[in-house]
Motif scaffolding. Structure first.
Motif, PDB file in Angstrom:
ATOM      1  N   PHE A  80       0.984  -1.026  -0.052  1.00 15.03           N
ATOM      2  CA  PHE A  80       0.152  -0.021  -0.100  1.00 15.03           C
ATOM      3  C   PHE A  80       0.815   1.526   0.047  1.00 15.03           C
ATOM      4  O   PHE A  80       1.846   1.491   0.640  1.00 15.03           O
ATOM      5  N   SER A  81       0.643   2.251  -0.919  1.00 15.16           N
ATOM      6  CA  SER A  81       1.430   3.514  -0.879  1.00 15.16           C
ATOM      7  C   SER A  81       0.309   4.529  -1.115  1.00 15.16           C
ATOM      8  O   SER A  81      -0.744   4.435  -1.688  1.00 15.16           O
ATOM      9  N   ASP A  82       0.801   5.872  -0.575  1.00 14.40           N
ATOM     10  CA  ASP A  82       0.282   6.928  -0.815  1.00 14.40           C
ATOM     11  C   ASP A  82       1.088   8.123  -0.898  1.00 14.40           C
ATOM     12  O   ASP A  82       2.374   8.118  -0.177  1.00 14.40           O
ATOM     13  N   LEU A  83       1.037   8.844  -2.181  1.00 10.38           N
ATOM     14  CA  LEU A  83       1.704  10.112  -2.168  1.00 10.38           C
ATOM     15  C   LEU A  83       0.772  11.486  -2.137  1.00 10.38           C
ATOM     16  O   LEU A  83      -0.220  11.581  -2.963  1.00 10.38           O
ATOM     17  N   ASP A 106       6.453  16.585  -1.184  1.00  7.82           N
ATOM     18  CA  ASP A 106       6.083  15.456  -1.762  1.00  7.82           C
ATOM     19  C   ASP A 106       6.092  14.583  -0.415  1.00  7.82           C
ATOM     20  O   ASP A 106       7.372  14.344   0.311  1.00  7.82           O
ATOM     21  N   THR A 107       5.144  13.924  -0.059  1.00 12.66           N
ATOM     22  CA  THR A 107       5.231  12.958   0.992  1.00 12.66           C
ATOM     23  C   THR A 107       4.648  11.723   0.822  1.00 12.66           C
ATOM     24  O   THR A 107       3.424  11.540   0.373  1.00 12.66           O
ATOM     25  N   PHE A 108       5.638  10.737   0.609  1.00 15.23           N
ATOM     26  CA  PHE A 108       5.285   9.201   0.192  1.00 15.23           C
ATOM     27  C   PHE A 108       5.379   8.407   1.312  1.00 15.23           C
ATOM     28  O   PHE A 108       6.343   8.208   2.133  1.00 15.23           O
ATOM     29  N   ASN A 109       4.584   7.523   1.460  1.00 17.66           N
ATOM     30  CA  ASN A 109       4.625   6.404   2.565  1.00 17.66           C
ATOM     31  C   ASN A 109       4.199   5.112   1.708  1.00 17.66           C
ATOM     32  O   ASN A 109       3.178   4.969   0.834  1.00 17.66           O
ATOM     33  N   GLY A 110       5.069   3.898   2.113  1.00 20.69           N
ATOM     34  CA  GLY A 110       4.844   2.951   1.535  1.00 20.69           C
ATOM     35  C   GLY A 110       4.574   1.694   2.709  1.00 20.69           C
ATOM     36  O   GLY A 110       5.646   1.538   3.485  1.00 20.69           O
ATOM     37  N   ILE A 111       3.654   0.931   2.480  1.00 18.88           N
ATOM     38  CA  ILE A 111       3.563  -0.240   3.534  1.00 18.88           C
ATOM     39  C   ILE A 111       3.461  -1.451   2.912  1.00 18.88           C
ATOM     40  O   ILE A 111       2.399  -1.548   1.955  1.00 18.88           O
ATOM     41  N   GLN A 112       4.460  -2.233   3.131  1.00 15.10           N
ATOM     42  CA  GLN A 112       4.307  -3.616   2.495  1.00 15.10           C
ATOM     43  C   GLN A 112       4.095  -4.670   3.499  1.00 15.10           C
ATOM     44  O   GLN A 112       4.703  -4.721   4.854  1.00 15.10           O
TER      45      GLN A 112
END
Length: 912
Positions: free
Chosen positions: A487-490, A526-532
């Motif tokens: 899951f990711s969001d920018l 730019d703020t990016f989060n990635g959850i694996q």
């Protein structure tokens, strides 16, 4: 006998000369009554006959030789009042000059200016703007988009010289330079990217329904952005063209490879193309439940085909006797495609460790709402507000089966795997723009504006699942990294503003000379989060499936097994935060030295401040593992000079020099790892900006209205060039580096637009035209690659990433108009030659993309004043897309190949 023949010939020549001596010439010029601008393509005819002509780029015309006598002359032009002058006497052997000045129906100054702005959709008027500009520019308008069947801004720019699209990469390459060297603007204001992997917003987000014109500036000036090396691409949105407008468009179609009853779609997107947005199961850093909201297994769906709907409406009002126009447009587009192909991978000696076949199903949806208001008052004052909301959703399911030793780590050739990859990308762009032009007095003008943009980009629940094939049975495989959900969001915020002033200088010619200066800024975050989520089976027996049709990953991974302790679920959180502040000041001047010579020069100063904050993993206790911060501050001095010399009324020479820079992209500066379906990429926080020194020369021959021959040449010296490269690194990642001290990009560009015939009857109600267009480019690029202790280039020199040496775009179109009925047909051809996708290092050969030809057929027409139809057939040749590596032995290893299929569509439009 010869004497008799010669005598007859002499008599014929004498009679012909006598007849010609009895003829006279009528010529003149047609201009706008208020603005005095030349009107290109105005029809001048002899009333009651079929004899006539049209004006050229200078608004000038010359009738065919006329017998002596008295005539009634009619001139007419779209959106202007027709004008008839009687009693025009033509004398034998003499030239009669007759000029016309046309006004709109109400002869109102503001009305004229609104019409002139709306007509920027016209091919002829855009070419006239190109002719009058001091620096070399290129534009494509709504008329040309329609004629060539172009569906979005990306398709528009790929019809221009030196521009190509790289398959599998968003955005375009201009003169061999890619995404990081291009600047994209909307109505002159920068817009952020919707994808964390790219600097520029995807141009295919801007559907042709909202485009007035698309401009490409490949020559740079000090009053434009300095972070550019390839081109500035500006999309101008539509404005109201008439007093009232209400138009409805609908079209449907199908892809030749997708028409079947077994189209497969992922779970998590509804029928309208909106994704189920969430960030995984509850429990925070240590999931305590297996409550994923989407199923893993995809579903079969009936093929519904491609569809597109657009509604546009507008109206003009009067406020204090000044015009206020309001225009609104909304659209929905959805397309389905299917690909069948294969993928391979290798180590540097050519040994294949991956060889699989794949089938991929794509669904792409676009929702758009645009609104603009435009208010004018006084002499040269106006203010505009633009709102644009674009939502895009792309989803795909891919099934891959074959041998992959890296994934299996078994070394046994009999071993193979079955891989399901499902991905959803859901993006929302919101743009608010407020800007105006203000005439302070006869000498001073001011332009001011601000744009506030936001982007929300989600990749909710990417699902990757493996099974191991052994002895004809598919069985579970528990190695780490083989079964995951991501899951990711920018979230991007982008504020930019501008304030510029122009002072008109006196000259002895056209009073075009001026000085300008101003300030612009761009503040982005730019703020990016990635959850694996890694999911592995434990404390359970191997699960078998006898056939591929019976495979169910939901049967393997579910809440019951999790609660029973048979599934270990690990949550890995990474993020990056990039803040970028650019402050720019400039001073620019343009002076007309004589009637034919124009000089423009200036200096821009950019202060750039970039802060990158990255963490490779957020631990269970909230601590940051592998956290890195990096700050880049730099001051750029950016001089530019452009010279234009009008050799005569139809020929112009242009010369330009400039200095610009190229900043690394946010994703390239962050050591974030992105796992694609074919390639894996990782950023590099040690990248430094590249500096571009640009030289351009161009000759234009404006043959007539809508016709041109153009030849240009360019040279770029790039210091510290940035490029993607591939090596034998662990994991097979594509990496980024300043690959050399200096790179060179140079080339020649040719453009031809020619009417093979253009016939018009006496009252201009019938037009019969056949037109040919061609633009071609040859581009040479070279970089001497760096040698470092940790990596060595496979070859000493390389082309630049994405640079196709040969690019050809051509079209042949026929138009027939009679009163309110018309038909237009076009054949459009495009070709680019082989080009590098990734430079090779450490013995790994460079990765190449094979050049392909594409052919499209387009047909459109008007049945009456209100009803129109269209038909398109795209990708007729259906070429094979291919990536390959050439081994030193001369063998070629195909890395990936597939076909996209031919797409056919039919459409109706109705204007009330």
């Amino acid at each position: 006998m010869n004497f008799k023949k010669n005598l007859v010939l002499l008599i014929v020549l004498i009679k012909s000369g006598m007849l010609l001596a009895q003829n006279g010439t009528l010529k003149g010029k047609v201009t706008d009554k208020v603005t005095n601008e030349e009107l290109v393509g105005a029809a001048i005819v002899i009333e009651g006959t079929t004899t006539g002509t049209i004006t050229n780029f200078m608004g000038e015309y010359e009738m065919p030789p006329l017998e002596r006598g008295t005539y009634t002359i009619r001139v007419q032009y779209i959106s202007y009042e027709s004008q008839i002058i009687e009693g025009i006497k033509i004398s034998a052997g003499e030239t009669t000059t007759l000029d016309f000045q046309l006004g709109t129906a109400e002869m109102d100054l503001e009305e004229v200016k609104v019409v002139a702005k709306a007509n920027r959709e016209s091919e002829n008027l855009l070419l006239l703007e190109q002719k009058n500009a001091v620096m070399a520019v290129q534009s494509i308008g709504a008329q040309e988009l329609s004629r060539k069947g172009v569906g979005d801004a990306e398709g528009a720019v790929t019809k221009m010289s030196g521009v190509s699209k790289q398959e599998g990469v968003k955005n375009v390459f201009v003169r061999g330079l890619g995404d990081r060297t291009i600047a994209t603007t909307l109505n002159g204001f920068p817009v952020p990217s919707e994808d964390p992997r790219y600097k520029n917003i995807a141009l295919d987000m801007f559907q042709s329904d909202i485009i007035q014109s698309v401009g490409v500036e490949k020559v740079f000036t000090s009053n434009k952005t300095g972070d550019v090396g390839g081109a500035i691409i500006d999309v101008s949105t539509k404005i109201l063209q008439t007093d009232n407008e209400l138009t409805i468009n609908a079209s449907g179609g199908a892809n030749s490879q997708s028409v079947n009853d077994n189209f497969i779609k992922v779970d998590g997107v509804n029928r309208l193309g909106f994704a189920n947005i969430y960030d995984g199961p509850s429990g925070g850093k240590l999931p305590t439940s297996y409550n994923f909201e989407n199923k893993i297994d995809p579903s079969k769906a009936a093929y519904v085909g491609n569809q597109s709907y657009t509604v546009s409406a507008g109206k003009q009002f009067e406020i204090n006797n000044n015009p206020l126009s309001v225009f609104v447009s909304g659209s929905f587009n959805q397309s389905l495609t299917q690909q069948d192909g294969s993928q391979r991978n290798m180590i540097n000696d050519g040994t294949i460790y991956k060889d699989i076949d794949f089938e991929k199903f794509d669904i792409n949806t676009n929702h758009m709402l645009m609104a603009n208001t435009h208010y004018r008052w006084g002499d040269g004052n106006n203010v505009s507000y633009n709102l644009l909301a674009i939502h895009t959703n792309s989803q795909f399911f891919a099934e891959l089966e074959g041998y992959d030793n890296e994934a299996l780590q078994s070394g046994a050739e009999r071993d193979s795997l079955l891989l399901h990859r499902q991905q959803i990308n859901d993006n929302l762009l919101l743009v608010n723009q407020l800007y105006g032009n203000f005439k302070l007095n006869e000498k001073w003008e001011m332009k001011a504006g601000v744009a506030i943009n936001t982007v929300k980009s989600f990749e909710p629940d990417r699902r990757i699942n493996f099974l191991y094939l052994n002895d004809g049975q598919y069985q579970t495989y528990t190695r780490k990294g083989m079964n995951q959900r991501f899951f990711s969001d920018l979230n991007s915020s982008d504020i930019n503003s501008r304030l510029t002033f122009k002072y008109k200088l006196n000259d002895h010619y056209n009073q075009l000379s001026n000085l300008s200066f101003g300030y612009t800024n761009r503040l982005t975050k730019d703020t990016f989060n990635g959850i694996q989520y890694e999911q592995r089976l434990q404390n359970t027996e191997t699960i078998f499936f006898n056939s591929k049709e019976n495979v169910s990953f939901d049967y393997i991974y579910n809440s019951d097994r999790f609660d029973a302790g048979q599934i270990h679920l690990e949550r890995i959180h990474s993020f990056y935060d990039v803040q970028k502040y650019v402050h720019s000041v400039f001073a620019n001047g343009m002076y007309q030295l004589n009637s034919n010579l124009y000089l423009m020069g200036g200096l821009g100063v950019d202060y750039v401040d970039i802060l990158v904050d990255y963490a490779g993993e957020v631990a269970e206790d909230g601590s940051l593992n592998g956290r890195r911060t990096n700050r880049l501050e730099k001051l750029f001095f950016l001089p530019s000079a452009n010279l234009k010399y009008d050799v005569n009324e139809t020929n112009s020479l242009r010369f330009g020099v400039s200095r610009t820079y190229t900043m690394p992209q946010s994703r390239e500066l962050s050591p974030f790892e992105y796992i694609g379906i074919t390639f894996k990429e990782r950023g590099n926080e040690n990248l430094i900006p590249a500096t571009n020194n640009n030289l351009d020369v161009k000759w234009d021959n404006y043959l007539s209205a809508g016709e041109i021959i153009s030849v240009g040449a360019f040279y770029k010296l790039i210091q510290d060039p940035i490029s993607r490269y591939s090596s034998n690194n662990a994991g097979g990642f594509l990496l980024y580096e300043n690959v050399g001290d200096v790179a060179v990009a140079s080339g020649v560009e040719f453009e031809l637009r020619k009417n093979l015939f253009n016939k018009m009857n006496g009252d201009a109600s019938i037009n019969n035209k056949l037109s040919f267009g061609l633009n071609a480019s040859y581009i040479y690029t070279n970089v001497k690659l760096h040698v470092s202790p940790s990596s060595q280039p496979t070859e000493a020199n390389s082309q630049l990433e994405g640079a196709a040496p040969v690019i050809i775009n051509s079209d042949l179109s026929y138009t027939y108009k009679k009163a309110n009925r018309s038909v237009t047909g076009a054949v459009v051809f495009n070709y680019f030659s082989d080009r590098i996708y990734s430079i090779g290092y450490d013995g790994m050969p460079s990765l190449w993309e094979k050049g392909i030809p594409t052919l499209d057929f387009v047909l459109s027409g008007k049945l009456n004043k209100h009803l129109g139809i269209s038909a398109k057939c795209n990708n007729v040749l259906n070429p094979e897309f291919q990536y390959y590596r050439d081994m030193p032995s001369g063998d070629r290893v195909e890395i990936e190949n597939y076909k996209k299929g031919m797409t056919i569509s039919l459409g109706l439009n109705y204007s009330f």
